[in-house]
Design a protein around this motif. Structure first.
Motif, short mmCIF file in Angstrom:
data_model
loop_
_atom_site.label_atom_id
_atom_site.label_comp_id
_atom_site.label_asym_id
_atom_site.label_seq_id
_atom_site.Cartn_x
_atom_site.Cartn_y
_atom_site.Cartn_z
N TRP A 6 78.60 -77.89 32.68
CA TRP A 6 79.57 -78.04 33.76
C TRP A 6 80.75 -78.89 33.35
CZ3 TRP A 6 75.98 -78.38 38.66
CH2 TRP A 6 75.40 -77.13 38.85
N GLU A 7 80.58 -79.72 32.33
CA GLU A 7 81.72 -80.44 31.76
C GLU A 7 82.68 -79.42 31.13
OE1 GLU A 7 84.16 -83.60 30.63
OE2 GLU A 7 82.33 -83.79 31.81
N ALA A 8 82.12 -78.46 30.41
CA ALA A 8 82.95 -77.43 29.76
C ALA A 8 83.58 -76.49 30.79
CB ALA A 8 82.10 -76.62 28.78
N GLU A 9 82.86 -76.18 31.85
CA GLU A 9 83.35 -75.24 32.85
C GLU A 9 84.41 -75.84 33.77
OE1 GLU A 9 82.97 -72.20 32.23
OE2 GLU A 9 81.59 -71.44 33.74
N SER A 10 84.18 -77.08 34.23
CA SER A 10 85.05 -77.62 35.28
C SER A 10 85.38 -79.09 35.14
CB SER A 10 84.37 -77.41 36.63
OG SER A 10 83.19 -78.21 36.69
N GLY A 22 88.77 -66.23 39.25
CA GLY A 22 88.46 -66.42 40.66
C GLY A 22 87.27 -67.31 40.91
N THR A 23 86.77 -67.95 39.86
CA THR A 23 85.61 -68.82 40.01
C THR A 23 86.05 -70.19 40.49
OG1 THR A 23 85.73 -69.40 37.67
CG2 THR A 23 84.23 -67.61 38.28
N ARG A 24 85.11 -70.89 41.14
CA ARG A 24 85.47 -72.17 41.75
C ARG A 24 84.31 -73.16 41.66
NH1 ARG A 24 89.34 -73.96 45.16
NH2 ARG A 24 90.23 -71.92 45.57
N GLY A 25 84.68 -74.44 41.68
CA GLY A 25 83.71 -75.53 41.76
C GLY A 25 83.18 -75.96 40.41
N MET A 26 82.28 -76.91 40.45
CA MET A 26 81.68 -77.44 39.22
C MET A 26 81.00 -76.35 38.40
SD MET A 26 80.30 -81.19 40.41
CE MET A 26 79.32 -80.56 41.74
N PRO A 27 80.17 -75.49 39.05
CA PRO A 27 79.51 -74.45 38.26
C PRO A 27 80.36 -73.21 38.01
CG PRO A 27 78.64 -74.45 40.49
CD PRO A 27 79.62 -75.57 40.40
N GLN A 28 81.56 -73.16 38.61
CA GLN A 28 82.47 -72.03 38.44
C GLN A 28 81.79 -70.70 38.82
OE1 GLN A 28 86.12 -72.13 37.09
NE2 GLN A 28 85.50 -73.76 38.47
N LEU A 29 81.32 -70.61 40.06
CA LEU A 29 80.66 -69.41 40.55
C LEU A 29 81.66 -68.42 41.14
CD1 LEU A 29 77.48 -70.82 42.30
CD2 LEU A 29 77.75 -70.01 39.96
N LYS A 30 81.35 -67.15 41.01
CA LYS A 30 82.22 -66.09 41.55
C LYS A 30 81.98 -65.84 43.03
CE LYS A 30 83.30 -63.53 37.43
NZ LYS A 30 83.37 -62.23 36.78
N TYR A 52 71.71 -70.24 40.72
CA TYR A 52 72.28 -69.16 39.90
C TYR A 52 71.66 -69.16 38.50
CZ TYR A 52 75.62 -66.64 37.01
OH TYR A 52 76.20 -65.77 36.10
N ILE A 53 71.59 -70.32 37.89
CA ILE A 53 71.01 -70.44 36.55
C ILE A 53 69.53 -70.02 36.57
CG2 ILE A 53 70.29 -72.09 34.77
CD1 ILE A 53 72.93 -73.62 35.41
N LYS A 54 68.80 -70.53 37.56
CA LYS A 54 67.36 -70.24 37.64
C LYS A 54 67.09 -68.75 37.85
CE LYS A 54 63.25 -71.32 40.32
NZ LYS A 54 62.74 -71.99 41.52
N ASN A 55 67.91 -68.09 38.65
CA ASN A 55 67.65 -66.70 39.02
C ASN A 55 68.24 -65.67 38.06
OD1 ASN A 55 66.16 -67.39 41.33
ND2 ASN A 55 68.04 -67.76 42.45
#
Length: 75
Positions: A6-10, A22-30, A52-55
């Motif tokens: 999440w450091e790399a993503e956001s 169009g992704t948003r937030g710390m985890p950059q989810l669509k 999201y990661i778990k599933n």
């Protein structure tokens, strides 16, 4: 590994937004638009990011997600 991912993503910014994807937030989810309070509540972002990661079949754990991200530049 979640910290690195999440450091790399956001940069751990709960307000981060990627105009290209169009992704948003710390985890950059669509799918963030379908989640109540996602834009304003970092706890909601963490909960949904971890789910999201778990599933996701190829991921399952933050460590596997980080390895996948490191190779593919997304997770």
């Amino acid at each position: 590994s979640l910290e690195q991912l999440w450091e790399a993503e956001s940069n751990w910014n709960y307000q981060a937004y990627n105009q290209k994807t169009g992704t948003r937030g710390m985890p950059q989810l669509k799918g963030w638009k379908n989640v109540p309070n996602y834009q304003t509540d970092y706890k909601v972002q963490i909960e949904h990011g971890l789910a999201y990661i778990k599933n996701r079949k190829k991921l399952g754990t933050p460590s596997k997600a980080w390895n996948f991200f490191h190779k593919n530049h997304y997770y």
